[in-house]
Design a protein around this motif. Structure first.
Motif, PDB file in Angstrom:
ATOM      1  N   ILE A  44       0.854  -1.192   0.000  1.00 34.48           N
ATOM      2  CA  ILE A  44       0.000   0.000   0.000  1.00 34.48           C
ATOM      3  C   ILE A  44       0.890   1.241   0.000  1.00 34.48           C
ATOM      4  O   ILE A  44       1.912   1.283   0.700  1.00 34.48           O
ATOM      5  CB  ILE A  44      -0.918   0.059   1.246  1.00 34.48           C
ATOM      6  CG1 ILE A  44      -1.778  -1.193   1.361  1.00 34.48           C
ATOM      7  CG2 ILE A  44      -1.817   1.287   1.202  1.00 34.48           C
ATOM      8  CD1 ILE A  44      -2.672  -1.200   2.592  1.00 34.48           C
ATOM      9  N   ARG A  45       0.497   2.244  -0.762  1.00 37.58           N
ATOM     10  CA  ARG A  45       1.195   3.528  -0.744  1.00 37.58           C
ATOM     11  C   ARG A  45       0.953   4.210   0.602  1.00 37.58           C
ATOM     12  O   ARG A  45      -0.165   4.167   1.140  1.00 37.58           O
ATOM     13  CB  ARG A  45       0.694   4.425  -1.875  1.00 37.58           C
ATOM     14  CG  ARG A  45       1.163   4.004  -3.259  1.00 37.58           C
ATOM     15  CD  ARG A  45       0.370   4.725  -4.348  1.00 37.58           C
ATOM     16  NE  ARG A  45       0.255   6.149  -4.083  1.00 37.58           N
ATOM     17  CZ  ARG A  45       1.160   7.071  -4.450  1.00 37.58           C
ATOM     18  NH1 ARG A  45       2.255   6.676  -5.091  1.00 37.58           N
ATOM     19  NH2 ARG A  45       0.990   8.338  -4.199  1.00 37.58           N
ATOM     20  N   ILE A  46       1.979   4.849   1.137  1.00 38.18           N
ATOM     21  CA  ILE A  46       1.851   5.508   2.435  1.00 38.18           C
ATOM     22  C   ILE A  46       0.806   6.626   2.367  1.00 38.18           C
ATOM     23  O   ILE A  46       0.045   6.837   3.318  1.00 38.18           O
ATOM     24  CB  ILE A  46       3.215   6.061   2.898  1.00 38.18           C
ATOM     25  CG1 ILE A  46       4.189   4.895   3.130  1.00 38.18           C
ATOM     26  CG2 ILE A  46       3.071   6.883   4.183  1.00 38.18           C
ATOM     27  CD1 ILE A  46       5.584   5.307   3.506  1.00 38.18           C
ATOM     28  N   GLU A  47       0.725   7.301   1.242  1.00 40.13           N
ATOM     29  CA  GLU A  47      -0.292   8.353   1.097  1.00 40.13           C
ATOM     30  C   GLU A  47      -1.698   7.773   1.200  1.00 40.13           C
ATOM     31  O   GLU A  47      -2.599   8.398   1.760  1.00 40.13           O
ATOM     32  CB  GLU A  47      -0.113   9.078  -0.242  1.00 40.13           C
ATOM     33  CG  GLU A  47       1.140   9.947  -0.308  1.00 40.13           C
ATOM     34  CD  GLU A  47       1.240  10.682  -1.630  1.00 40.13           C
ATOM     35  OE1 GLU A  47       0.351  10.470  -2.486  1.00 40.13           O
ATOM     36  OE2 GLU A  47       2.195  11.462  -1.812  1.00 40.13           O
ATOM     37  N   ASP A  48      -1.882   6.559   0.701  1.00 36.35           N
ATOM     38  CA  ASP A  48      -3.192   5.908   0.807  1.00 36.35           C
ATOM     39  C   ASP A  48      -3.507   5.547   2.254  1.00 36.35           C
ATOM     40  O   ASP A  48      -4.670   5.584   2.679  1.00 36.35           O
ATOM     41  CB  ASP A  48      -3.227   4.651  -0.062  1.00 36.35           C
ATOM     42  CG  ASP A  48      -3.158   4.976  -1.553  1.00 36.35           C
ATOM     43  OD1 ASP A  48      -3.484   6.124  -1.917  1.00 36.35           O
ATOM     44  OD2 ASP A  48      -2.774   4.085  -2.330  1.00 36.35           O
ATOM     45  N   ILE A  49      -2.482   5.196   3.015  1.00 34.48           N
ATOM     46  CA  ILE A  49      -2.684   4.881   4.432  1.00 34.48           C
ATOM     47  C   ILE A  49      -3.155   6.113   5.196  1.00 34.48           C
ATOM     48  O   ILE A  49      -4.048   6.023   6.048  1.00 34.48           O
ATOM     49  CB  ILE A  49      -1.381   4.319   5.041  1.00 34.48           C
ATOM     50  CG1 ILE A  49      -1.118   2.913   4.485  1.00 34.48           C
ATOM     51  CG2 ILE A  49      -1.459   4.280   6.568  1.00 34.48           C
ATOM     52  CD1 ILE A  49       0.208   2.315   4.926  1.00 34.48           C
ATOM     53  N   THR A  50      -2.588   7.269   4.881  1.00 35.69           N
ATOM     54  CA  THR A  50      -3.015   8.495   5.579  1.00 35.69           C
ATOM     55  C   THR A  50      -4.484   8.788   5.316  1.00 35.69           C
ATOM     56  O   THR A  50      -5.211   9.187   6.226  1.00 35.69           O
ATOM     57  CB  THR A  50      -2.161   9.703   5.147  1.00 35.69           C
ATOM     58  OG1 THR A  50      -2.382   9.969   3.750  1.00 35.69           O
ATOM     59  CG2 THR A  50      -0.688   9.449   5.391  1.00 35.69           C
ATOM     60  N   SER A  56      -2.077  11.942   9.834  1.00 33.81           N
ATOM     61  CA  SER A  56      -1.121  12.771   9.107  1.00 33.81           C
ATOM     62  C   SER A  56      -0.017  11.900   8.512  1.00 33.81           C
ATOM     63  O   SER A  56       0.182  10.755   8.915  1.00 33.81           O
ATOM     64  CB  SER A  56      -0.502  13.803  10.039  1.00 33.81           C
ATOM     65  OG  SER A  56       0.334  13.172  11.001  1.00 33.81           O
ATOM     66  N   LEU A  57       0.703  12.468   7.557  1.00 34.68           N
ATOM     67  CA  LEU A  57       1.808  11.755   6.940  1.00 34.68           C
ATOM     68  C   LEU A  57       2.881  11.429   7.981  1.00 34.68           C
ATOM     69  O   LEU A  57       3.476  10.338   7.968  1.00 34.68           O
ATOM     70  CB  LEU A  57       2.402  12.586   5.800  1.00 34.68           C
ATOM     71  CG  LEU A  57       3.460  11.903   4.927  1.00 34.68           C
ATOM     72  CD1 LEU A  57       2.885  10.672   4.253  1.00 34.68           C
ATOM     73  CD2 LEU A  57       4.013  12.891   3.892  1.00 34.68           C
TER      74      LEU A  57
END
Length: 288
Positions: A44-50, A56-57
């Motif tokens: 999973i992309r970290i941006e999708d996790i946020t 927050s990032l």
């Protein structure tokens, strides 16, 4: 209590009652959700996790870095991927809120075997962790454990003598294990050992980690009474290393909801099985 790793409504998990019920507990629950989501999807992309968890990032990176350090996840170029499933599923992060109601019910029944003045071995399982909140009314007690999580829960306990077992620290389970730990255990004797494991196969209990089996076996051998605490999902899993036959335990505590056929099988083996009632009114189910 099954949780869907694809469910974006994380608030259900974050409001679960955990030992300490604090910011740290909510953080642990969130990390469990992230680990489950990554396991389910592979990467999973970290941006999708946020976006998925409404954090927050910076918080996402902090959560992920903690799990990367403990060997549960990989992070590369903004993408998080999972390590082998068996390691993640054995970690305290993954196990913390799974079958929470069942674990609490089992812990309440297990605590009835504790008497003031006893010395207890408590392992690093999240099922046994649920006993922490129940020990104050049983004090004075001596508690011996290899679990750093449990040590932190009990360090301010009144009339509880806490003995922490050292050795090699394992990030994935937040506990000490290995030769030094086993040597320390060998020099002690306890009244009761409370333990949980990963799986029940062929009428015996198993765990994925050989080191875990060796450490818990040392506690088993140094205790007068041995009590196994297993929720019904453990009968549906598999693990590599054998620990002990069910008949070797003085008591085996399972939750209401364990299949009737399974209960009958244990009784036929002469196992002293006790069923912990569920507050939500679960009933034992027949085989499908």
């Amino acid at each position: 209590m099954a949780h869907n790793p694809h469910d974006t409504s994380a608030g259900v998990f974050l409001n679960e009652t955990l030992p300490g019920d604090s910011r740290q507990a909510r953080q642990l629950a969130r990390r469990q959700l992230i680990a489950e989501a990554v396991m389910a999807e592979g990467a999973i992309r970290i941006e999708d996790i946020t976006e998925r968890f409404g954090i927050s990032l910076m918080t996402a990176h902090r959560d992920i870095d903690e799990m990367v350090e403990r060997g549960l996840l990989h992070k590369s170029r903004g993408v998080v991927s999972a390590t082998p499933t068996s390691l993640v599923e054995s970690s305290d992060i993954y196990r913390a809120t799974r079958q929470l109601e069942e674990k609490q019910a089992i812990a309440e029944v297990a605590a009835t075997w504790i008497e003031p003045g006893q010395a207890l071995f408590l392992d690093d399982s999240t099922t046994v962790l649920q006993m922490a909140r129940l020990l104050a009314v049983k004090a004075p007690l001596t508690v011996i454990t290899n679990s750093l999580t449990l040590m932190n829960e009990l360090r301010n306990g009144r009339d509880i003598t806490l003995m922490g077992l050292g050795g090699q620290f394992h990030h994935w389970c937040n506990a000490f294990m290995g030769r030094m730990t086993r040597e320390a255990i060998a020099g002690l004797r306890a009244d009761v050992f409370f333990v949980s494991m990963s799986a029940i196969i062929d009428d015996a209990v198993f765990h994925q980690s050989a080191e875990t089996v060796e450490t818990k076996r040392a506690m088993f051998d140094a205790a007068q009474k041995r009590i196994l605490m297993m929720d019904n999902t453990k009968f549906e899993r598999r693990a590599l290393h054998r620990f002990a036959h069910l008949s070797e335990f003085d008591v085996v505590i399972v939750n209401q909801g364990t299949p009737v056929a399974t209960l009958r099988r244990m009784q036929e083996l002469g196992v002293n099985v006790v069923v912990a009632p569920m507050k939500t009114g679960h009933t034992p189910r027949d085989e499908a």
